[in-house]
Design an enzyme around this catalytic site. Structure first.
Site, short mmCIF file in Angstrom:
data_model
loop_
_atom_site.label_atom_id
_atom_site.label_comp_id
_atom_site.label_asym_id
_atom_site.label_seq_id
_atom_site.Cartn_x
_atom_site.Cartn_y
_atom_site.Cartn_z
N HIS A 173 0.82 -1.22 0.00
CA HIS A 173 0.00 0.00 0.00
C HIS A 173 0.85 1.27 0.00
CE1 HIS A 173 -3.87 -1.96 0.10
NE2 HIS A 173 -3.45 -2.73 1.08
N ASP A 178 3.69 -0.73 -4.80
CA ASP A 178 2.60 -1.43 -5.47
C ASP A 178 2.63 -1.25 -6.98
OD1 ASP A 178 1.93 -2.17 -2.95
OD2 ASP A 178 0.07 -1.02 -2.82
#
Length: 219
Positions: A173, A178
């Site tokens: 996150h 990511d």
């Protein structure tokens, strides 16, 4: 490939926000990672990572606390220290133009509908030159898998994908982490799609060797 068609440059993008839609809520951070170029034959990967990461000042007072719990960003800190959205999006547009260098930049994400909505809105709202991806140069990673696997949407999430396709990078996150993670997933899926195109549809434990035939370093 026709003479007028540019090769693609795939850029994995991930965003962290304080709510579900742009404008009402704010883009707090984004990460971009160059997956590679595709000329209709091979996906060529960069020799070294090409990345961009920015944290932005919120544009409204409206936010969802649960969104901040997921991404771990401190909104109060970003109010004081986050980049001005104009500066951040101008930097991003210039970076995309630089790494594209004669290629058509294509944003890829998982799911693209969410990340694209924030990136496109912010480019159009804050960058004088608008979106470097135009209004539609994007690909959804989950859709690529679903089409190749011939399955239904409910069975096309990452937890249903064969282990050989999954990236080694973690999902944290953090927008840059990511972007890298989903970029590796896209490269694996793309290599699988090219292999299927060439008439060898079966995944096996020899995934690195078949990926290597179609995924090569950028010159």
């Amino acid at each position: 490939m026709p003479d007028h068609a540019r090769p693609d440059l795939y850029i994995s993008a991930d965003v962290e926000t304080d709510g579900p839609v742009p404008g009402v809520y704010s883009l707090l951070s984004f990460g971009m990672y160059v997956v590679g170029t595709f000329d209709g034959e091979r996906l060529r990967r960069p020799h070294a990572p090409l990345t961009l990461y920015r944290e932005l000042r919120p544009i409204s007072e409206t936010f969802q606390p649960e969104a901040l719990e997921v991404n771990g960003l401190n909104r109060d800190r970003l109010v004081a220290e986050g980049a001005d959205p104009v500066t951040a999006m101008e930097d991003a547009a210039a970076w995309v133009a630089d790494v594209a260098n004669g290629h058509r930049p294509v944003l890829v994400a998982y799911p693209v509908a969410f990340d694209w909505s924030f990136m496109y809105w912010y480019f159009e709202r804050f960058c004088p030159t608008g979106s470097p991806f135009g209004h539609s140069s994007c690909l959804d990673i989950r859709t690529l898998y679903q089409a190749q696997a011939g399955t239904v949407f409910d069975l096309s999430s990452k937890r249903h994908m064969p282990a050989e396709l999954l990236p080694e990078a973690p999902h944290t996150h953090n927008a840059l982490d990511d972007a890298i993670e989903q970029g590796e997933l896209f490269a694996n899926l793309f290599a699988w799609a090219l292999r299927r195109r060439d008439g060898a549809p079966t995944l096996s434990s020899t995934a690195p060797s078949w990926m290597a035939r179609r995924v090569v370093p950028l010159a």
